[in-house]
Design a protein around this motif. Structure first.
Motif, PDB file in Angstrom:
ATOM      1  N   TYR A 225      46.335   7.207   6.951  1.00 41.18           N
ATOM      2  CA  TYR A 225      47.604   5.857   6.974  1.00 41.18           C
ATOM      3  C   TYR A 225      48.463   5.207   7.134  1.00 41.18           C
ATOM      4  O   TYR A 225      48.950   4.330   7.667  1.00 41.18           O
ATOM      5  N   ASP A 226      49.793   6.237   7.560  1.00 40.07           N
ATOM      6  CA  ASP A 226      50.644   5.893   8.025  1.00 40.07           C
ATOM      7  C   ASP A 226      50.636   5.557   9.640  1.00 40.07           C
ATOM      8  O   ASP A 226      52.000   5.454   9.684  1.00 40.07           O
ATOM      9  N   LEU A 227      50.504   6.714  10.330  1.00 37.10           N
ATOM     10  CA  LEU A 227      50.215   5.707  11.916  1.00 37.10           C
ATOM     11  C   LEU A 227      50.186   4.388  12.179  1.00 37.10           C
ATOM     12  O   LEU A 227      51.072   4.066  12.820  1.00 37.10           O
ATOM     13  N   GLY A 228      49.808   3.987  11.046  1.00 36.93           N
ATOM     14  CA  GLY A 228      49.627   2.612  11.780  1.00 36.93           C
ATOM     15  C   GLY A 228      50.948   1.783  11.237  1.00 36.93           C
ATOM     16  O   GLY A 228      51.068   0.884  12.595  1.00 36.93           O
ATOM     17  N   LEU A 229      51.525   2.226  10.148  1.00 41.10           N
ATOM     18  CA  LEU A 229      53.029   1.675   9.742  1.00 41.10           C
ATOM     19  C   LEU A 229      53.772   2.218  11.099  1.00 41.10           C
ATOM     20  O   LEU A 229      54.554   1.486  11.827  1.00 41.10           O
ATOM     21  N   TRP A 230      54.112   2.977  11.841  1.00 43.66           N
ATOM     22  CA  TRP A 230      54.690   3.779  12.613  1.00 43.66           C
ATOM     23  C   TRP A 230      53.967   3.011  13.732  1.00 43.66           C
ATOM     24  O   TRP A 230      55.264   3.235  14.792  1.00 43.66           O
ATOM     25  N   PHE A 231      53.452   2.786  14.436  1.00 45.98           N
ATOM     26  CA  PHE A 231      53.054   2.595  15.428  1.00 45.98           C
ATOM     27  C   PHE A 231      53.700   1.023  15.986  1.00 45.98           C
ATOM     28  O   PHE A 231      53.923   0.878  16.681  1.00 45.98           O
ATOM     29  N   ILE A 232      53.843   0.572  14.766  1.00 47.44           N
ATOM     30  CA  ILE A 232      54.262  -0.703  14.698  1.00 47.44           C
ATOM     31  C   ILE A 232      55.904  -0.711  14.318  1.00 47.44           C
ATOM     32  O   ILE A 232      56.582  -1.677  15.964  1.00 47.44           O
ATOM     33  N   LEU A 233      56.097   0.269  14.024  1.00 47.51           N
ATOM     34  CA  LEU A 233      57.876   0.679  14.316  1.00 47.51           C
ATOM     35  C   LEU A 233      57.612   1.079  15.733  1.00 47.51           C
ATOM     36  O   LEU A 233      59.488   0.906  16.156  1.00 47.51           O
TER      37      LEU A 233
END
Length: 325
Positions: A225-233
């Motif tokens: 789940y968390d990789l989606g946000l960290w790809f954006i960052l």
């Protein structure tokens, strides 16, 4: 505004430590590399800013270009920046999962479910999904139609594409309660199968303890789940540290970050299982996972079924819901 939760736990020697310190203790091996990398990055950026952009600085620029890696034109200070970003991500993951466990224990396993807020979260999810479906074509077109595409631009477009894919997946999974409803139904099958196991040899059910431990572990964070946000960052970070990437190239990353902040606000307005705001903001798994357990309560017909669902959520996740409708 309510005061932030202050909580303490005792270590083996009896000294009290906060949940934050306990989380940092488990990931202390990362801190020397992270701090050292950040200091080196700041020194490189400040040294680079001292040189004027004139013809006199041409030898210096030429010398730096020679330090780029073969096959992929990226300078060494950029590689250091990307390594620092990766270290920050894993350090945050290591600390965040421990902080999530301590904050859940401090909350006492109690949460409020606001049915009106849940309806608003579902509607906002449709807006975010509509944007994802519209934005997914642009990275593909940019990669396929560009006559000249540098390695850095290709990296950013692929990062954008993966982040959109990831968000479509995690939003669909978070607001799809079919798996939770299935576990709720199959839980009742245990009572029948346990009485006459010989008559149901063709049916293999997951142990209740295993299912319970799996759900409680997901409340402490999920890398998927968390990789989606960290790809954006990562895309935004690349536009900051890489000269060949502009902020216009990562416009969708900024848009998705703003959409996620709004989605995060809506999810916390529906039901907050983890009281730490920054934790649920940077770990989407801790903020989105409660939604799939709360959605089935929208279809309940009577109070008895609602009470059964509350007990099911308490058994699976260790959370006691107080419902406001």
């Amino acid at each position: 505004m309510p005061q932030p939760a202050i909580f303490q736990v005792k270590s083996r020697n009896g000294v009290k430590k906060s949940g934050l310190l306990a989380g940092m203790r488990g990931a202390r091996r990362w801190w020397p590399f992270m701090v050292g990398g950040l200091i080196a990055l700041c020194r490189l950026r400040s040294a680079w800013a001292l040189f004027p952009r004139t013809a006199s600085s041409a030898p210096v620029q030429l010398e730096e270009e020679q330090e780029s890696f073969e096959g992929f034109k990226v300078k060494k200070h950029e590689v250091m920046a990307y390594l620092c970003f990766a270290i920050v991500f894993w350090a945050f993951r290591a600390c965040g999962s421990r902080i999530a466990r301590f904050t859940l224990e401090e909350a006492g396993g109690k949460a409020i479910l606001r049915m009106g807020g849940l309806n608003q979260a579902v509607l906002y999810k449709e807006v975010m999904m509509a944007y994802m479906n519209a934005a997914i074509l642009e990275p593909v077109i940019s990669i396929g139609a560009a006559e000249e595409l540098s390695g850095k631009q290709l990296m950013v477009h692929l990062g954008m594409l993966f982040s959109i894919f990831w968000w479509i997946y995690i939003l669909t999974d978070a607001f799809d309660c079919s798996d939770v409803s299935q576990r709720y139904q199959y839980k009742r099958f245990h009572e029948v199968v346990d009485k006459k196991p010989g008559d149901y040899e063709w049916l293999t059910l997951q142990a209740l303890d295993d299912s319970r431990n799996t759900q409680k572990a997901k409340l402490q964070g999920s890398v998927i789940y968390d990789l989606g946000l960290w790809f954006i960052l990562f895309c935004i970070f690349a536009a900051v540290v890489s000269p060949g990437i502009t902020h216009r190239d990562v416009f969708h990353a900024y848009a998705m970050l703003v959409l996620w902040i709004g989605m995060h606000h809506q999810c916390r307005g529906a039901s907050t299982w983890n009281p730490n705001y920054l934790l649920t903001l940077f770990m989407p798994s801790t903020g989105l996972m409660p939604m799939e357990f709360c959605l089935p309560l929208q279809e309940v017909d009577n109070v008895d079924d609602l009470d059964d669902w509350r007990h099911f959520i308490q058994e699976r996740c260790g959370i006691t819901l107080n419902i406001v409708a």
